[in-house]
Design a protein around this motif. Structure first.
Motif: not given
Length: 474
Positions: A216-223, A429-432, A444-449
């Motif tokens: 899992y990614y840092y962005a998805d740690k919570e889920i 939309r998911a990014y926003r 910045l990380y989410l834009r790269l993702m």
């Protein structure tokens, strides 16, 4: 771990059951219909399994491979858990649980590769390599990107992994109703998490298969944390992940050899010679040696039978028949590997693949090693991968550089602004949604993702078409 929690019916977004109270399906069967009706699943028909940019219609795609894995996983579930109930190995497991388990495994087989980028595993390798080479060279607001991003953010990009991308796609990017993706059940999502560690937790020397890659990614740690706490599979694999892994291994190891023979990379004489002379010594005991020898004898008998019956292509006929036999052998061996280690698996302490501790280990290794030696390292595959590499280099360079300045106060070039318009509105939309309230570094990380999300969602054909269009190739 216990099956009551492991088979919990939780989803990220709950819903009222009053309108569907007459629905006879269990929650995991409902997942099946969500999956096969999705665009993400359909795109697998134009994604490489082994041969990038191949124009033939025989070799497997990610779609046909996923269907095979789904079938094998469901069969393994039936074989394994009927034996567990028959021999009373788990008093907490009920007959009704078998149907649920098989539904989870059937669905997991369909989606286990849904996060993989175009052009097979080569695509994953290229994404990792591109970020390792380029992040230290790129700047944002006067600082190098590798200095701005946290170690885990850097690790996510430089250790990019299709398994982690699958979790991300299914829980966030498949944006139909809201930000919860397909809103699949947690046991299903947990089953496809083969490596329940972050990018900073990767440890290939730990001796435990779960630490081999990130899940899992840092962005998805919570889920991720919500999933494993709900199922009880904390700091370990969900038991069904072992079965899914075995089904995947059996499917691709047998299919790769069959496809390789069909395309002329491996001949029948070469296959037989290698089985006789190269791998027999890997057998660990008499039981494994007997299983291996019996398999080699079967291959020879199928060839003799094809000759006697005047089959037009006796070599291909023998190999195709043999692959069906081998699949049955390996399924039986995987089932034994799971049941004989059931206690350790349920305690979360089993560190290996279930095929690796069975009498099918040497045979499975032989198939995988031959595919690597005679197919993946061939000039023909290298040519296809070099062509795919050109596509990746172009697309990553264009989109990452545009994404760095996207949604910031810094002005980007007219071309970069246009490039960002190509990215799917669903992903934007998911990014926003996910960038709200985040720090500048996280954004910045989410834009790269966002770029890897977009490219992973492409089919082979779309990636090639976009490359040709943006580079001005007719």
């Amino acid at each position: 771990m216990n099956w009551k929690k492991l088979l919990c019916e939780k989803r990220r977004r709950g819903y009222s059951t009053s309108a569907v109270s007459a629905d006879p399906r269990n929650e995991f069967q409902k997942d099946y219909h969500r999956i096969i009706g999705s665009a993400s699943f359909r795109r697998l028909q134009d994604k490489t399994q082994v041969f990038p940019l191949d124009r033939g219609d025989f070799v497997r795609t990610r779609l046909t491979h996923s269907l095979e894995v789904s079938s094998f996983a469901k069969s393994l579930g039936q074989m394994i858990f009927r034996n567990i109930i028959r021999y009373r190995e788990d008093s907490g497991l009920e007959e009704a649980d078998i149907e649920k388990i098989c539904s989870v495994l059937e669905c997991a087989g369909l989606i286990h590769d849904i996060g993989n980028p175009p052009f097979g595993h080569f695509g994953e390798d290229y994404v990792r390599d591109w970020f390792r080479r380029n992040l230290p060279q790129m700047e944002y607001n006067g600082k190098k990107l590798n200095e701005l991003l946290t170690p885990q953010m850097m690790g996510d990009l430089c250790n990019f992994e299709g398994n982690a991308q699958a979790l991300r796609l299914l829980t966030k990017l498949h944006f139909l109703v809201d930000e919860n993706g397909m809103n699949l059940t947690y046991p299903l999502l947990n089953t496809i998490i083969k490596y329940p560690v972050s990018s900073t937790g990767i440890n290939k020397k730990s001796g435990n298969i779960k630490d081999k890659k990130m899940g899992y990614y840092y962005a998805d740690k919570e889920i991720f944390e919500d999933i494993v706490s709900s199922t009880g599979a904390v700091d370990c694999r969900h038991p069904l992940a072992f079965i899914l892994e075995a089904a995947d291994d059996i499917a691709y190891k047998t299919a790769d050899i069959e496809d390789a023979v069909k395309k002329g990379f491996i001949t029948y004489p070469l296959l037989l010679s290698e089985l006789r002379n190269t791998y027999a010594e890997r057998c660990a005991d008499d039981g494994e040696r007997e299983e291996y020898s019996r398999a080699v004898e079967k291959l020879e008998s199928y060839y003799s039978h094809a000759l006697e019956n005047g089959v037009s292509s006796p070599e291909q006929n023998a190999v195709q028949r043999w692959m069906i036999y081998v699949q049955g052998v390996l399924l039986k061996c995987a089932a034994f590997g799971f049941t004989s280690n059931y206690s350790d698996i349920m305690q979360g302490t089993f560190p290996k693949e279930i095929l690796a501790v069975s009498h099918g280990n040497a045979l499975a290794y032989a198939l995988g090693d031959m595919a690597y030696r005679f197919v993946f390292r061939s000039k023909e595959i290298y040519k296809l991968e070099v062509a795919a590499g050109e596509i990746y280099e172009f697309l990553l360079s264009k989109f990452v550089r545009a994404a760095v300045l996207y949604d910031t106060g810094f002005e980007s070039s007219a071309i970069e602004q246009r490039v960002m318009r190509f990215i799917s509105e669903n992903y934007i939309r998911a990014y926003r949604v996910n960038s709200q309230g985040k720090t500048e570094t996280e954004k910045l990380y989410l834009r790269l993702m966002l770029v890897t999300d977009y490219i992973c969602g492409m089919t082979d054909g779309y990636a090639r078409k976009l490359y040709r269009e943006l580079s001005g190739i007719e």
